[in-house]
Design a protein around this motif. Structure first.
Motif, PDB file in Angstrom:
ATOM      1  N   PHE A 178       0.672  -1.241   0.037  1.00  0.00           N
ATOM      2  CA  PHE A 178      -0.070  -0.088   0.061  1.00  0.00           C
ATOM      3  C   PHE A 178       0.803   1.274  -0.051  1.00  0.00           C
ATOM      4  CE2 PHE A 178      -2.307  -3.460   2.071  1.00  0.00           C
ATOM      5  CZ  PHE A 178      -3.407  -3.447   1.529  1.00  0.00           C
ATOM      6  N   VAL A 179       0.742   1.898  -1.207  1.00  0.00           N
ATOM      7  CA  VAL A 179       1.605   3.014  -1.346  1.00  0.00           C
ATOM      8  C   VAL A 179       0.756   4.194  -1.908  1.00  0.00           C
ATOM      9  CG1 VAL A 179       4.059   4.002  -2.162  1.00  0.00           C
ATOM     10  CG2 VAL A 179       3.633   1.675  -2.020  1.00  0.00           C
ATOM     11  N   ARG A 180      -0.345   4.473  -0.911  1.00  0.00           N
ATOM     12  CA  ARG A 180      -1.302   5.730  -1.452  1.00  0.00           C
ATOM     13  C   ARG A 180      -0.909   6.858  -0.875  1.00  0.00           C
ATOM     14  NH1 ARG A 180      -5.582   1.311   0.733  1.00  0.00           N
ATOM     15  NH2 ARG A 180      -6.409   0.444  -1.204  1.00  0.00           N
ATOM     16  N   ASN A 181      -1.281   7.904  -1.790  1.00  0.00           N
ATOM     17  CA  ASN A 181      -1.119   9.167  -1.447  1.00  0.00           C
ATOM     18  C   ASN A 181       0.488   9.561  -1.017  1.00  0.00           C
ATOM     19  OD1 ASN A 181      -3.999  10.061  -1.877  1.00  0.00           O
ATOM     20  ND2 ASN A 181      -4.060   8.869   0.156  1.00  0.00           N
ATOM     21  N   ALA A 182       1.409   9.096  -1.684  1.00  0.00           N
ATOM     22  CA  ALA A 182       2.728   9.164  -1.203  1.00  0.00           C
ATOM     23  C   ALA A 182       3.521  10.131  -2.281  1.00  0.00           C
ATOM     24  CB  ALA A 182       3.578   7.865  -1.244  1.00  0.00           C
ATOM     25  N   THR A 183       4.461  10.727  -2.078  1.00  0.00           N
ATOM     26  CA  THR A 183       5.066  11.457  -3.060  1.00  0.00           C
ATOM     27  C   THR A 183       6.753  10.903  -3.134  1.00  0.00           C
ATOM     28  OG1 THR A 183       4.074  13.360  -2.755  1.00  0.00           O
ATOM     29  CG2 THR A 183       6.133  13.777  -3.818  1.00  0.00           C
ATOM     30  N   ILE A 184       7.064  10.356  -4.331  1.00  0.00           N
ATOM     31  CA  ILE A 184       8.436   9.702  -4.526  1.00  0.00           C
ATOM     32  C   ILE A 184       9.145  10.556  -5.801  1.00  0.00           C
ATOM     33  CG2 ILE A 184       9.323   7.582  -4.866  1.00  0.00           C
ATOM     34  CD1 ILE A 184       6.951   6.229  -3.638  1.00  0.00           C
ATOM     35  N   THR A 185      10.161  11.049  -5.416  1.00  0.00           N
ATOM     36  CA  THR A 185      10.930  11.924  -6.320  1.00  0.00           C
ATOM     37  C   THR A 185      12.339  11.079  -6.324  1.00  0.00           C
ATOM     38  OG1 THR A 185      10.012  13.808  -5.660  1.00  0.00           O
ATOM     39  CG2 THR A 185      12.216  13.966  -6.972  1.00  0.00           C
ATOM     40  N   GLY A 186      12.640  10.462  -7.876  1.00  0.00           N
ATOM     41  CA  GLY A 186      13.780   9.788  -7.943  1.00  0.00           C
ATOM     42  C   GLY A 186      13.268   8.604  -8.649  1.00  0.00           C
ATOM     43  N   GLY A 187      12.013   7.868  -8.710  1.00  0.00           N
ATOM     44  CA  GLY A 187      11.725   6.651  -9.203  1.00  0.00           C
ATOM     45  C   GLY A 187      11.801   5.349  -8.428  1.00  0.00           C
ATOM     46  N   VAL A 188      10.957   4.389  -8.781  1.00  0.00           N
ATOM     47  CA  VAL A 188      10.586   3.332  -8.108  1.00  0.00           C
ATOM     48  C   VAL A 188      11.184   2.051  -8.852  1.00  0.00           C
ATOM     49  CG1 VAL A 188       8.870   1.879  -6.969  1.00  0.00           C
ATOM     50  CG2 VAL A 188       8.453   4.333  -6.654  1.00  0.00           C
ATOM     51  N   ARG A 189      11.819   1.280  -8.222  1.00  0.00           N
ATOM     52  CA  ARG A 189      12.477   0.162  -9.073  1.00  0.00           C
ATOM     53  C   ARG A 189      11.713  -1.176  -8.375  1.00  0.00           C
ATOM     54  NH1 ARG A 189      16.472  -3.651  -9.504  1.00  0.00           N
ATOM     55  NH2 ARG A 189      17.010  -4.226 -11.545  1.00  0.00           N
ATOM     56  N   LEU A 190      10.852  -1.929  -9.109  1.00  0.00           N
ATOM     57  CA  LEU A 190      10.550  -3.085  -8.486  1.00  0.00           C
ATOM     58  C   LEU A 190      10.437  -4.319  -9.428  1.00  0.00           C
ATOM     59  CD1 LEU A 190       6.990  -1.553  -7.300  1.00  0.00           C
ATOM     60  CD2 LEU A 190       8.896  -2.132  -5.759  1.00  0.00           C
ATOM     61  N   VAL A 191      11.432  -4.415 -10.090  1.00  0.00           N
ATOM     62  CA  VAL A 191      12.090  -5.426 -10.875  1.00  0.00           C
ATOM     63  C   VAL A 191      12.001  -6.638 -10.235  1.00  0.00           C
ATOM     64  CG1 VAL A 191      13.664  -6.215 -12.729  1.00  0.00           C
ATOM     65  CG2 VAL A 191      13.283  -3.511 -12.601  1.00  0.00           C
ATOM     66  N   GLY A 192      11.264  -7.811 -11.027  1.00  0.00           N
ATOM     67  CA  GLY A 192      11.247  -8.976 -10.793  1.00  0.00           C
ATOM     68  C   GLY A 192      10.569  -9.044  -9.106  1.00  0.00           C
ATOM     69  N   SER A 193       9.809  -8.189  -8.632  1.00  0.00           N
ATOM     70  CA  SER A 193       9.105  -8.273  -7.334  1.00  0.00           C
ATOM     71  C   SER A 193       7.778  -9.025  -7.601  1.00  0.00           C
ATOM     72  CB  SER A 193       8.902  -6.897  -6.973  1.00  0.00           C
ATOM     73  OG  SER A 193       7.903  -6.093  -7.499  1.00  0.00           O
ATOM     74  N   ARG A 194       7.343  -9.503  -6.446  1.00  0.00           N
ATOM     75  CA  ARG A 194       6.132 -10.211  -6.300  1.00  0.00           C
ATOM     76  C   ARG A 194       5.097  -9.691  -5.447  1.00  0.00           C
ATOM     77  NH1 ARG A 194       4.465 -14.993  -8.295  1.00  0.00           N
ATOM     78  NH2 ARG A 194       2.733 -16.196  -7.508  1.00  0.00           N
ATOM     79  N   MET A 195       3.911  -9.102  -5.852  1.00  0.00           N
ATOM     80  CA  MET A 195       3.092  -8.585  -4.888  1.00  0.00           C
ATOM     81  C   MET A 195       1.944  -9.435  -4.493  1.00  0.00           C
ATOM     82  SD  MET A 195       4.700  -5.947  -3.915  1.00  0.00           S
ATOM     83  CE  MET A 195       5.937  -4.694  -4.681  1.00  0.00           C
ATOM     84  N   SER A 196       1.934 -10.398  -3.504  1.00  0.00           N
ATOM     85  CA  SER A 196       0.771 -11.327  -3.480  1.00  0.00           C
ATOM     86  C   SER A 196      -0.445 -10.849  -3.214  1.00  0.00           C
ATOM     87  CB  SER A 196       1.255 -12.469  -2.625  1.00  0.00           C
ATOM     88  OG  SER A 196       2.208 -13.120  -3.142  1.00  0.00           O
TER      89      SER A 196
END
Length: 489
Positions: A178-196
């Motif tokens: 759960f990453v709601r209403n967040a502010t992320i500057t610089g990018g998000v890397r979720l390569v190969g991740s698994r969100m069950s």
């Protein structure tokens, strides 16, 4: 274990509260400043987490601290933490290090810190940094979080353009991220991740101008992936080869690559049960869905960018656009490909709209014609005008009827002369004579028996030529329709 010597007043309170898990409140709801009465050394928290404190039967020992100014580095890397950690409205001077540690539930809510290192973290419970302001990188690569990840309302700012604000390559999250209403500057890397348990980023803003805002290549999401309801990506969202066993939603979102030459959404080779592509405004940048497999697509013509790559994409259901819009949809690739047209025609045929399927095939051939050399282009124009490439054979009969009427009128006014005067000739009939000229065979004997005179001779020549062209076009067009399409262009 008795309290170690040298503890200040705040640390003594924390040590005494640890056996029962009571919360030690050192300040209000603002992140703590460097006041003496709020200072707690990170090494004291570390000792408690790693078992230095006593436990009390009938109580659950835990570190719960509110409003503290934590100095030093909270470092449990490689260790086993048997107790819950809750830091609320605290200021951590140095980056906490939980890399390769085994922990219980971790909550660092509404805190301020210069980063978080959780690479290889194995948390038996959830990890929460909701509401925190992090001036640095959050590293969760190879982590395993069994109770869910919570970054609601979190602000993360990378320290350099080449660094990821949130790095979670090969991250495994159960229950849900759960990453709601967040502010992320610089990018998000979720390569190969698994969100069950799904990935929920409603209302979140990702800023990485001219770069990748979200890299989710080869990511697997069970249930729902919500990039919706105010989600904004300023940069490329890359979901190449990702798999979504549920809904992938960009409803009421904003996708802006910040560079017209870059991809706003790169989702080639992706799999999804349902794609909702309906942002609040037109997508700014290119979109690629090439070679993706999507069961159902819901989108709207108003959001499509100028360049849309659909070659190789397959789907079962389309919703949200009329037929004329779908023709525009498949034509937005700068390079011509047969497959998007074939897929669209197959879909219309599958739902019982054979007439629309034929129109798609006709549009495909017209689009292909624009890329042919002049001679082939000219012949293609003839096929289009005369028989609609075989998909509108009634055109040939319409041309035939018009020419038949023209010839009948002309030869009724100026009758041809007999080739050999005599009584053996069949009686002249303008309609039958015109039919003989148009049909590429001497069917009724009139063409060989009579010869057009004066200016009508040129009409006869034109009718013979046109008859051959119509017959050839009808045969070529029919053969094109019956022959399976080949080629990958």
């Amino acid at each position: 274990m008795p309290q170690p010597p040298g503890l200040n007043d705040a640390e003594q309170r924390l040590w005494a509260a640890f056996p029962t898990g009571a919360t030690v409140v050192l300040g209000d709801d603002r992140p703590a400043g460097p006041l003496p009465e709020r200072m707690v050394r990170a090494e004291i928290i570390t000792q408690l987490l790693l078992g230095a404190g006593d436990s009390r039967p009938g109580s659950v020992a835990a570190v719960r601290l509110r409003g503290a100014y934590v100095i030093g580095r909270l470092d449990v890397s490689g260790g086993t933490v048997e107790h819950e950690l809750l830091l609320s409205h605290c200021r951590l001077v140095e980056e906490p290090d939980f890399s390769n540690a085994e922990t219980r539930q971790l909550r660092l809510n509404n805190c301020r810190m210069p980063g978080f290192d959780g690479g290889g973290l194995r948390a038996d419970g959830f990890l929460s940094m909701s509401g925190s302001k992090i001036d640095g990188e959050v590293r969760l690569q190879r982590g395993q979080i069994s109770g869910g990840l919570r970054l609601n309302g979190t602000t993360i700012t990378a320290t350099a353009p080449e660094k990821w604000a949130l790095s979670g390559g090969s991250l495994v999250v159960d229950v849900g991220a759960f990453v709601r209403n967040a502010t992320i500057t610089g990018g998000v890397r979720l390569v190969g991740s698994r969100m069950s348990g799904g990935l929920f980023m409603e209302g979140t803003t990702l800023v990485n101008t001219g770069r990748i805002a979200l890299d989710g290549q080869n990511m697997v999401v069970e249930d729902t992936a919500e990039f919706s309801n105010g989600f904004t990506a300023l940069g490329t969202v890359r979901l190449r080869s990702a798999r979504f066993n549920g809904i992938l939603s960009f409803s009421r979102s904003r996708l802006d690559s910040t560079d017209p030459e870059r991809m706003a959404l790169h989702a080639s080779h992706m799999q999804a049960d349902e794609l909702l592509l309906w942002p609040v405004e037109r997508i700014k940048g290119r979109v690629s869905l090439s070679y993706s497999r999507i069961s159902q697509i819901l989108d709207n013509p108003s959001v499509w960018p100028d360049e849309l790559y659909l070659n190789g994409m397959t789907y079962e259901t389309l919703r949200g656009a009329e037929f004329k819009d779908r023709l525009s949809w498949v034509s937005r690739d700068p390079e011509f490909h047969l497959q998007p047209y074939e897929q669209l025609a197959a879909w219309y045929h599958g739902i019982g709209h054979d007439d629309l399927a034929r129109k798609v095939q006709l549009a495909k051939l017209r689009a292909r014609r624009r890329r042919l050399h002049p001679v082939a282009k000219g012949w293609n124009h003839v096929l289009d005008w005369t028989v609609g490439y075989g998909y509108r054979p009634w055109l040939a009969f319409a041309w035939f009827a018009a020419l038949l009427a023209l010839g009948t009128t002309v030869f009724s006014i100026e009758e041809p002369r007999p080739v050999k005067p005599g009584n053996e000739l069949p009686a002249f009939h303008a309609l039958i004579y015109t039919l003989d000229l148009l049909i590429p065979l001497d069917t009724f004997g009139q063409q060989l028996s009579y010869d057009a005179v004066s200016w009508t001779r040129w009409v006869a020549y034109a009718l013979v030529t046109t008859g051959w062209v119509l017959a050839t076009a009808l045969i070529a067009g029919t053969a094109r329709v019956l022959r399976p399409a080949s080629g990958a262009n």
